[in-house]
Design an enzyme around this catalytic site. Structure first.
Site, PDB file in Angstrom:
ATOM      1  N   LYS A   1       0.865  -1.186   0.000  1.00 16.78           N
ATOM      2  CA  LYS A   1       0.000   0.000   0.000  1.00 16.78           C
ATOM      3  C   LYS A   1       0.892   1.224   0.000  1.00 16.78           C
ATOM      4  CE  LYS A   1      -4.433   0.928   0.157  1.00 16.78           C
ATOM      5  NZ  LYS A   1      -5.571   0.093  -0.256  1.00 16.78           N
TER       6      LYS A   1
ATOM      7  N   ASP B   1      -6.965   4.304  -4.435  1.00 21.20           N
ATOM      8  CA  ASP B   1      -7.624   4.157  -3.130  1.00 21.20           C
ATOM      9  C   ASP B   1      -8.240   5.537  -2.871  1.00 21.20           C
ATOM     10  OD1 ASP B   1      -7.777   2.128  -0.693  1.00 21.20           O
ATOM     11  OD2 ASP B   1      -7.410   4.079   0.213  1.00 21.20           O
TER      12      ASP B   1
HETATM   13  P1  NDP Z   1     -12.867   7.879  -2.696  1.00 17.34           P
HETATM   14  O1  NDP Z   1     -11.797   8.874  -2.489  1.00 17.34           O
HETATM   15  O2  NDP Z   1     -13.392   7.660  -4.080  1.00 17.34           O
HETATM   16  O3  NDP Z   1     -14.131   8.211  -1.774  1.00 17.34           O
HETATM   17  C1  NDP Z   1     -13.999   8.232  -0.396  1.00 17.34           C
HETATM   18  C2  NDP Z   1     -15.329   8.634   0.214  1.00 17.34           C
HETATM   19  O4  NDP Z   1     -15.248   8.468   1.625  1.00 17.34           O
HETATM   20  C3  NDP Z   1     -15.676  10.092  -0.016  1.00 17.34           C
HETATM   21  O5  NDP Z   1     -17.072  10.244  -0.036  1.00 17.34           O
HETATM   22  C4  NDP Z   1     -15.066  10.774   1.194  1.00 17.34           C
HETATM   23  O6  NDP Z   1     -15.694  12.005   1.534  1.00 17.34           O
HETATM   24  C5  NDP Z   1     -15.275   9.749   2.289  1.00 17.34           C
HETATM   25  N1  NDP Z   1     -14.122   9.806   3.222  1.00 17.34           N
HETATM   26  C6  NDP Z   1     -12.836   9.476   2.952  1.00 17.34           C
HETATM   27  N2  NDP Z   1     -12.041   9.666   4.022  1.00 17.34           N
HETATM   28  C7  NDP Z   1     -12.859  10.143   4.973  1.00 17.34           C
HETATM   29  C8  NDP Z   1     -12.646  10.524   6.316  1.00 17.34           C
HETATM   30  N3  NDP Z   1     -11.424  10.464   6.894  1.00 17.34           N
HETATM   31  N4  NDP Z   1     -13.730  10.950   7.017  1.00 17.34           N
HETATM   32  C9  NDP Z   1     -14.966  11.002   6.439  1.00 17.34           C
HETATM   33  N5  NDP Z   1     -15.219  10.653   5.164  1.00 17.34           N
HETATM   34  C10 NDP Z   1     -14.192  10.228   4.454  1.00 17.34           C
HETATM   35  O7  NDP Z   1     -12.302   6.509  -2.092  1.00 17.34           O
HETATM   36  P2  NDP Z   1     -12.787   5.009  -2.370  1.00 17.34           P
HETATM   37  O8  NDP Z   1     -14.249   4.984  -2.590  1.00 17.34           O
HETATM   38  O9  NDP Z   1     -11.890   4.435  -3.371  1.00 17.34           O
HETATM   39  O10 NDP Z   1     -12.430   4.305  -0.972  1.00 17.34           O
HETATM   40  C11 NDP Z   1     -13.353   4.198   0.103  1.00 17.34           C
HETATM   41  C12 NDP Z   1     -12.924   3.105   1.054  1.00 17.34           C
HETATM   42  O11 NDP Z   1     -12.864   1.848   0.335  1.00 17.34           O
HETATM   43  C13 NDP Z   1     -11.526   3.251   1.672  1.00 17.34           C
HETATM   44  O12 NDP Z   1     -11.528   2.665   2.950  1.00 17.34           O
HETATM   45  C14 NDP Z   1     -10.640   2.424   0.758  1.00 17.34           C
HETATM   46  O13 NDP Z   1      -9.463   2.000   1.395  1.00 17.34           O
HETATM   47  C15 NDP Z   1     -11.575   1.258   0.477  1.00 17.34           C
HETATM   48  N6  NDP Z   1     -11.294   0.459  -0.714  1.00 17.34           N
HETATM   49  C16 NDP Z   1     -11.164   1.036  -1.934  1.00 17.34           C
HETATM   50  C17 NDP Z   1     -10.941   0.249  -3.046  1.00 17.34           C
HETATM   51  C18 NDP Z   1     -10.878   0.819  -4.420  1.00 17.34           C
HETATM   52  O14 NDP Z   1     -10.757   0.033  -5.360  1.00 17.34           O
HETATM   53  N7  NDP Z   1     -10.963   2.117  -4.612  1.00 17.34           N
HETATM   54  C19 NDP Z   1     -10.779  -1.204  -2.926  1.00 17.34           C
HETATM   55  C20 NDP Z   1     -11.011  -1.724  -1.593  1.00 17.34           C
HETATM   56  C21 NDP Z   1     -11.237  -0.894  -0.549  1.00 17.34           C
HETATM   57  P3  NDP Z   1     -15.005  13.400   1.086  1.00 17.34           P
HETATM   58  O15 NDP Z   1     -15.016  13.381  -0.414  1.00 17.34           O
HETATM   59  O16 NDP Z   1     -15.836  14.444   1.701  1.00 17.34           O
HETATM   60  O17 NDP Z   1     -13.601  13.312   1.646  1.00 17.34           O
HETATM   61  O1  2IT Z   2      -7.894  -1.563  -0.699  1.00 15.87           O
HETATM   62  C1  2IT Z   2      -7.845  -2.053  -1.836  1.00 15.87           C
HETATM   63  O2  2IT Z   2      -8.021  -3.267  -2.031  1.00 15.87           O
HETATM   64  C2  2IT Z   2      -7.616  -1.150  -2.974  1.00 15.87           C
HETATM   65  N1  2IT Z   2      -7.528   0.056  -2.783  1.00 15.87           N
HETATM   66  C3  2IT Z   2      -7.454  -1.702  -4.359  1.00 15.87           C
HETATM   67  C4  2IT Z   2      -6.057  -2.209  -4.576  1.00 15.87           C
HETATM   68  C5  2IT Z   2      -5.720  -2.622  -5.984  1.00 15.87           C
HETATM   69  O3  2IT Z   2      -4.528  -2.919  -6.181  1.00 15.87           O
HETATM   70  O4  2IT Z   2      -6.583  -2.661  -6.862  1.00 15.87           O
END
Ligand code: NDP
Ligand code: 2IT
Length: 445
Positions: free
Chosen positions: A126, A166
């Site tokens: 990561k 992420d």
């Molecule tokens: P994005 O940046 O696309 O969206 C994140 C969302 O969560 C936004 O709505 C944001 O609000 C909110 N958010 C983020 N951090 C905070 C915080 N500290 N407090 C309150 N709200 C928060 O990220 P993703 O959708 O990609 O990721 C969301 C979650 O999923 C994370 O935990 C990530 O690690 C996990 N994840 C992501 C994957 C991926 O493929 N993208 C895969 C597996 C897991 P705002 O815009 O107002 O900050």
């Molecule tokens: O938390 C996760 O699994 C991710 N942000 C996606 C990682 C990836 O390599 O696609």
């Protein structure tokens, strides 16, 4: 926790001071794996638990960049290459002001077991930076990404370490990062990053994969309990990549998402979140959720409160770590929630997990439920290596099959160890065993 594991955990805390999220992630896994260690004394003899808690390599670097007004900023970049027993290090990059080494280590540790659970050949890693993309222009984000990659490029590669997105890193950022990698190395190495645009080597369904995958997992879990998502009232936190495609798939499967959130608050729309509007606000305009109510009169926007106060049958936390604490879990139980499925990484605190378990709420941990994103990243790597590209439908079918397999692996492993229905134990034990077996085979490295 068995005494030997307790000693390892104490040493992890002492050797990694001031990193509570990392300690929390390690504790959660170590608390589950006692039964597997009892069956496999060879793991303890080879000190697998000690070695698995120590990243193989950690890189921290300076990221200087200039904003549109010519002011200079200095951020800190990270890449933690946690474990490569099963394949190249693999995991996303997070750009958020809260990023520090402890966050990157917790995510890298989780990623190792998640990636193992997919059954695909990917190790865990990561990275990220304490850069805040909010309010920054495209050109500022581009300059930041170029500076970040100017150091990162020497540590990554299609066979070495393959970053992706992420929080704060989506298609735009991956494009800039890929462009700079190509420029510096003079190589069109498609498999060095995943989550690429479809115009230059990206894979169908990668953008949708984490959200869709979490909902497929929820549907499997609910079907085991005698009813799928059809007709269910659902609340999703976040409104980013994972949340948006979770909402889309819930609606496709006949459920209704009545609320979602961002860091400023939540929107409650009892008729069901208007996904087209949400995508326009979030993906195109990078706007705040408040704007939703300007377009949808009957919707209610609530600032500074938790979305978990909205009653639902299924909760999909898709924002950030530790967003469901004891109070939020109690609110979910009071609101009639029957299942919590983690789209985000570690969104539920240990106290909340205990409250949910005590109330009989089914619980799917992120390392199983959100593995669809990284699984489709591995499919992207496979398509890049073979210079093929699969259709949307074929890719979605593969994702559905992978999520069913992960679900069944967790279920069957929990049964095998006499813990029926315990998805946390099933996921941790199965992921741990896969990594441990490969580490044993590789000898002391
Ligand atoms: P994005 O940046 O696309 O969206 C994140 C969302 O969560 C936004 O709505 C944001 O609000 C909110 N958010 C983020 N951090 C905070 C915080 N500290 N407090 C309150 N709200 C928060 O990220 P993703 O959708 O990609 O990721 C969301 C979650 O999923 C994370 O935990 C990530 O690690 C996990 N994840 C992501 C994957 C991926 O493929 N993208 C895969 C597996 C897991 P705002 O815009 O107002 O900050
Ligand atoms: O938390 C996760 O699994 C991710 N942000 C996606 C990682 C990836 O390599 O696609």
């Amino acid at each position: 926790m068995p005494a030997t594991v307790e000693t390892v955990f104490a040493s992890v805390v002492a050797r990694n001071p001031g990193e509570p999220e990392f300690h929390q992630a390690v504790r959660e896994v170590l608390e589950s794996i006692g039964p597997a260690l009892a069956r496999h004394p060879e793991y303890t003899e080879a000190r697998i638990v000690e070695r698995i808690c120590e990243p193989e390599r950690q890189v921290i670097f300076r990221v200087p960049w200039e904003d549109d007004r010519g002011r200079i900023h200095t951020n800190r970049g990270f890449r933690v290459e946690f474990n490569s027993a099963l394949g190249p290090f693999k995991g996303g990059l997070r750009f958020h002001p809260s990023v520090y080494l402890g966050i990157v280590k917790f995510l890298g540790f989780e990623q190792t077991f998640k990636n193992a659970l997919t059954g695909l050949s990917i190790g865990g890693g990561k990275g990220g930076a304490d850069f805040d993309p909010k309010g920054r222009s495209d050109r500022e984000v581009m300059r930041f990404c170029q500076s970040f990659m100017t150091e990162l490029y020497r540590h990554i590669g299609a066979e070495t370490d393959v970053p992706a997105g992420d929080v704060g890193v989506g298609g735009r950022e991956i494009g800039y990062l890929f462009g700079q990698y190509k420029r510096i190395t003079n190589r069109y190495e498609s498999g060095v990053l995943t989550g690429k645009g479809l115009a230059y080597g990206g894979a169908q369904v990668r953008r949708e994969a984490t959200g869709y995958g979490a909902v497929f997992f929820a549907d499997e879990m609910l079907s085991r309990a005698g009813g799928g998502l059809d007709g269910k009232r659902v609340v999703v936190s976040g409104s980013g990549n994972v949340a948006i495609y979770a909402i889309e798939k819930v609606h496709q499967l006949g459920g209704r998402v009545v609320a979602c959130s961002d860091s400023s608050g939540y929107v409650h729309d009892d008729k069901g979140i208007d996904l087209e509007l949400l995508r326009e606000l979030k993906e195109q305009r990078r706007a705040r959720l408040d704007d939703y109510a300007r377009h949808v009169r009957h919707a209610r926007v609530v600032s500074g409160r938790t979305v978990w106060e909205v009653p639902c049958e299924v909760a999909l936390p898709c924002a950030t770590q530790n967003e469901i604490g004891g109070a939020e879990a109690a609110a979910l139980v009071a609101g009639g929630c029957v299942a919590v499925v983690e789209g985000a990484n570690m969104p539920t605190t240990p106290e909340a997990v205990r409250i949910l378990a005590g109330a009989g709420v089914r619980f799917a941990p992120g390392k199983a439920a959100n593995a669809g994103g990284v699984a489709v990243s591995a499919l992207e790597m496979r398509q890049n290596a073979s210079r093929e590209s699969w259709t949307f439908d074929e890719s979605e079918q593969r994702l559905r099959g992978i999520m069913r397999d992960i679900h069944d692996r967790c279920w069957n492993t929990a049964e095998e160890y006499g813990l029926p229905g315990d998805y946390v134990a099933g996921a941790n034990i199965d992921g741990f065993r896969r990594v441990a077996e490969a580490m044993l085979a590789h000898g002391l490295i």
